[in-house]
Design an enzyme around this catalytic site. Structure first.
Site, PDB file in Angstrom:
ATOM      1  N   ASP A 179     -47.503  14.180 -17.547  1.00  5.73           N
ATOM      2  CA  ASP A 179     -47.603  14.643 -16.165  1.00  5.73           C
ATOM      3  C   ASP A 179     -46.270  14.320 -15.474  1.00  5.73           C
ATOM      4  O   ASP A 179     -45.873  13.153 -15.379  1.00  5.73           O
ATOM      5  CB  ASP A 179     -48.768  13.930 -15.460  1.00  5.73           C
ATOM      6  CG  ASP A 179     -49.030  14.499 -14.072  1.00  5.73           C
ATOM      7  OD1 ASP A 179     -48.046  14.916 -13.406  1.00  5.73           O
ATOM      8  OD2 ASP A 179     -50.192  14.506 -13.642  1.00  5.73           O
TER       9      ASP A 179
ATOM     10  N   ARG B 109     -45.264   2.995   0.458  1.00  3.07           N
ATOM     11  CA  ARG B 109     -44.534   3.774  -0.539  1.00  3.07           C
ATOM     12  C   ARG B 109     -43.429   4.558   0.146  1.00  3.07           C
ATOM     13  O   ARG B 109     -43.678   5.214   1.161  1.00  3.07           O
ATOM     14  CB  ARG B 109     -45.533   4.727  -1.191  1.00  3.07           C
ATOM     15  CG  ARG B 109     -45.270   5.096  -2.603  1.00  3.07           C
ATOM     16  CD  ARG B 109     -46.431   5.888  -3.178  1.00  3.07           C
ATOM     17  NE  ARG B 109     -46.652   7.141  -2.439  1.00  3.07           N
ATOM     18  CZ  ARG B 109     -47.089   8.260  -3.009  1.00  3.07           C
ATOM     19  NH1 ARG B 109     -47.336   8.302  -4.301  1.00  3.07           N
ATOM     20  NH2 ARG B 109     -47.293   9.340  -2.295  1.00  3.07           N
TER      21      ARG B 109
ATOM     22  N   PHE C 204     -53.042   8.418 -11.932  1.00  2.00           N
ATOM     23  CA  PHE C 204     -53.468   9.219 -10.775  1.00  2.00           C
ATOM     24  C   PHE C 204     -54.905   9.717 -11.005  1.00  2.00           C
ATOM     25  O   PHE C 204     -55.231  10.176 -12.102  1.00  2.00           O
ATOM     26  CB  PHE C 204     -52.499  10.390 -10.598  1.00  2.00           C
ATOM     27  CG  PHE C 204     -52.663  11.130  -9.308  1.00  2.00           C
ATOM     28  CD1 PHE C 204     -52.125  10.621  -8.131  1.00  2.00           C
ATOM     29  CD2 PHE C 204     -53.362  12.324  -9.251  1.00  2.00           C
ATOM     30  CE1 PHE C 204     -52.280  11.301  -6.923  1.00  2.00           C
ATOM     31  CE2 PHE C 204     -53.523  13.004  -8.059  1.00  2.00           C
ATOM     32  CZ  PHE C 204     -52.973  12.484  -6.890  1.00  2.00           C
TER      33      PHE C 204
ATOM     34  N   TYR D 197     -44.711  20.610  -5.231  1.00  2.00           N
ATOM     35  CA  TYR D 197     -44.577  20.373  -3.782  1.00  2.00           C
ATOM     36  C   TYR D 197     -44.007  19.005  -3.460  1.00  2.00           C
ATOM     37  O   TYR D 197     -43.789  18.690  -2.305  1.00  2.00           O
ATOM     38  CB  TYR D 197     -45.924  20.561  -3.069  1.00  2.00           C
ATOM     39  CG  TYR D 197     -47.095  19.872  -3.730  1.00  2.00           C
ATOM     40  CD1 TYR D 197     -47.292  18.499  -3.587  1.00  2.00           C
ATOM     41  CD2 TYR D 197     -47.986  20.584  -4.524  1.00  2.00           C
ATOM     42  CE1 TYR D 197     -48.349  17.865  -4.199  1.00  2.00           C
ATOM     43  CE2 TYR D 197     -49.054  19.960  -5.142  1.00  2.00           C
ATOM     44  CZ  TYR D 197     -49.231  18.601  -4.979  1.00  2.00           C
ATOM     45  OH  TYR D 197     -50.273  17.974  -5.604  1.00  2.00           O
ATOM     46  N   LYS D 198     -43.757  18.167  -4.484  1.00  2.00           N
ATOM     47  CA  LYS D 198     -43.180  16.842  -4.236  1.00  2.00           C
ATOM     48  C   LYS D 198     -41.656  16.962  -4.247  1.00  2.00           C
ATOM     49  O   LYS D 198     -41.093  17.577  -3.364  1.00  2.00           O
ATOM     50  CB  LYS D 198     -43.738  15.841  -5.247  1.00  2.00           C
ATOM     51  CG  LYS D 198     -45.233  15.592  -5.018  1.00  2.00           C
ATOM     52  CD  LYS D 198     -45.897  14.767  -6.094  1.00  2.00           C
ATOM     53  CE  LYS D 198     -47.392  14.638  -5.791  1.00  2.00           C
ATOM     54  NZ  LYS D 198     -48.173  14.212  -6.949  1.00  2.00           N
TER      55      LYS D 198
HETATM   56  C1  LIG Z   1     -49.477  14.731  -7.103  1.00  2.84           C
HETATM   57  C2  LIG Z   1     -50.082  14.532  -8.454  1.00  2.84           C
HETATM   58  C3  LIG Z   1     -51.020  15.436  -8.943  1.00  2.84           C
HETATM   59  C4  LIG Z   1     -51.472  16.579  -8.081  1.00  2.84           C
HETATM   60  O1  LIG Z   1     -52.506  17.328  -8.610  1.00  2.84           O
HETATM   61  P1  LIG Z   1     -52.927  18.658  -7.824  1.00  2.84           P
HETATM   62  O2  LIG Z   1     -53.906  19.300  -8.698  1.00  2.84           O
HETATM   63  O3  LIG Z   1     -51.689  19.471  -7.626  1.00  2.84           O
HETATM   64  O4  LIG Z   1     -53.496  18.249  -6.503  1.00  2.84           O
HETATM   65  C5  LIG Z   1     -51.504  15.240 -10.224  1.00  2.84           C
HETATM   66  N1  LIG Z   1     -51.085  14.191 -10.987  1.00  2.84           N
HETATM   67  C6  LIG Z   1     -50.187  13.303 -10.519  1.00  2.84           C
HETATM   68  C7  LIG Z   1     -49.739  12.172 -11.389  1.00  2.84           C
HETATM   69  C8  LIG Z   1     -49.674  13.441  -9.242  1.00  2.84           C
HETATM   70  O5  LIG Z   1     -48.794  12.559  -8.776  1.00  2.84           O
END
Ligand SMILES: *Cc1c(COP(=O)(O)O)cnc(C)c1O
Length: 410
Positions: free
Chosen positions: A195, A369, A124, A220-221
């Site tokens: 993560d 997705r 990510f 939030y996921k």
């Molecule tokens: C959704 C996600 C994030 C989100 O980072 P934010 O700082 O909360 O925007 C980070 N890493 C991964 C792998 C994600 O899927």
């Protein structure tokens, strides 16, 4: 697999009752809970309470009488129970990006004689950018090395300080073996930062028993905390006396209300609380976590895998030769809780599905997705979603253009 079989699976589903906890709009099949979980009744109630009683009535007294001050640790422990972390190791704070930065930076100070941070080359963006940013301001001390998916072990050596890994890949839904990779990383004396953004609330996570050092993730996921709800960090108990946040804050102090002259970090992950927490966001998250009360995570995992099997089988049977290529591993033990397909028309497919009330998302360049969330999704929902997908693909095949536009979603 047919519609009747899907109905029977729903009738036998021990988690079917969980759906009533959520306020889902009628007529929508929501396959994007891996990006933003839906509103739960308990989140709305808890937020109402924080607004109407705690803030409106209690005013400043809320900090002490409504437990606002302890909320980062209290809600952190609650999340800990979903990710295999015993109490006192998880705090809620900031967003994932900031937490990754704090944790990675803290990890590097624990390995002052090592130079390398390893990260998957297509992880990510925020994870890669945080690593690159740390290296850029290290004055040449730290360098980032990228590895191809599944090729981490070959990149480890005695110079590796830290490995940053996503437990579930955000695009492919590939699940990584946390205990085994953690062990491999520890064998060269490096630390690991996991993560959990796409795994907490989606697959069983066992931080303590896997020997994990550090972890962060968003809420939030799959945890349904609400748009931009605060994230969390985990610091393993055995490291807590050594690991310190690079941001020295008054609330991370051992005694914030002494207002003393110098910084002395609070115990455990407390030093990772950066400052005054956002109480309304925390309240919504705390309420959302109520929907998890009593949920058997083994049953959740089984249903997630069954939903994915059903989805893949139906798409392969009913959308054959439509040009969809399965990107998610077929082996259940290698899957998170989403299924991704490649298609050259992915963007239009998702736009048209959303127009018809089936909400998935598009990831460039060509990925559709679909999140499969056992708490509020049933097997017949999957049936209907695939029927819509089949119909969309068919209309494209006969050259009907879509005017629908896919929204950009984080
Ligand atoms: C959704 C996600 C994030 C989100 O980072 P934010 O700082 O909360 O925007 C980070 N890493 C991964 C792998 C994600 O899927």
């Amino acid at each position: 697999m047919d519609q009747e079989q899907c109905r029977r699976l729903d009738a036998a589903d021990p988690l079917a009752g969980c759906r009533a906890a959520f306020e889902l709009p009628p007529g929508v099949i929501y396959l994007d809970g891996n990006s933003l979980g839906p509103l739960s009744r308990s989140a709305r109630q808890r937020l109402d309470l924080a607004l109407g009683n705690e803030w409106a009535q209690g005013l400043i007294l809320g900090w002490t009488e409504s437990g606002w001050l302890e909320a980062p640790q209290r809600v952190g422990d609650r999340i800990g129970s979903l990710i295999g972390a015993a109490r006192g190791q998880v705090v809620v704070s900031d967003n994932t990006t900031v937490n990754l930065y704090k944790l990675a930076s803290a990890a590097l100070t624990l390995r002052p004689d090592r130079r390398t941070v390893l990260i998957q080359d297509d992880d990510f963006p925020t994870d890669r950018f945080v690593a690159a940013g740390l290296a850029a301001r290290s004055g040449g001390r730290v360098q980032v090395r990228h590895f191809r998916p599944d090729a981490m072990a070959g990149s480890l050596d005695a110079g590796t300080a830290l490995v940053i890994l996503s437990q579930v890949d955000y695009r492919t839904g590939r699940l990584h073996d946390m205990p085994s990779l953690t062990r491999t990383i520890h064998e060269v004396g490096a630390l690991v930062l996991w993560d959990l953004s796409h795994s907490a609330g989606a697959v069983p996570v066992a931080l303590d028993s896997s020997g994990v050092d550090l972890a962060a993730g968003c809420t939030y996921k799959f945890l349904n905390g609400g748009p931009g709800s605060p994230a969390y960090c985990y610091v393993a108990r055995r490291l807590q006396s050594q690991v310190r946040s690079p941001i020295w804050s008054w609330l991370g102090h051992v005694e914030p209300f002494a207002f003393g002259p110098s910084y002395e970090p609070g115990p455990g992950p407390k030093s990772f609380i950066t400052g005054t927490p956002g109480i309304l966001g925390l309240a919504a998250l705390e309420g959302a976590l109520e929907a998890w009360r009593g949920v058997d995570l083994a049953l959740l995992r089984q249903k997630s895998l069954d939903l994915a099997e059903t989805f893949i089988a139906l798409v392969e049977a009913r959308c054959a030769s439509a040009g969809l290529e399965l990107l998610t591993p077929r082996e259940p033990e290698l899957r998170g809780s989403q299924v991704s397909w490649r298609h050259p028309g992915a963007q239009q497919i998702i736009a048209e599905l959303i127009r018809r009330g089936v909400i998935g998302d598009f990831r460039p360049p060509d990925i559709c997705r679909f999140g499969l969330t056992p708490l509020y999704l049933g097997f017949e929902d999957v049936w209907h979603a695939v029927e819509q997908l089949r119909s969309v693909l068919q209309s494209f095949a006969v050259g009907e253009p879509t005017t629908a536009v896919v929204p950009a979603t984080p």
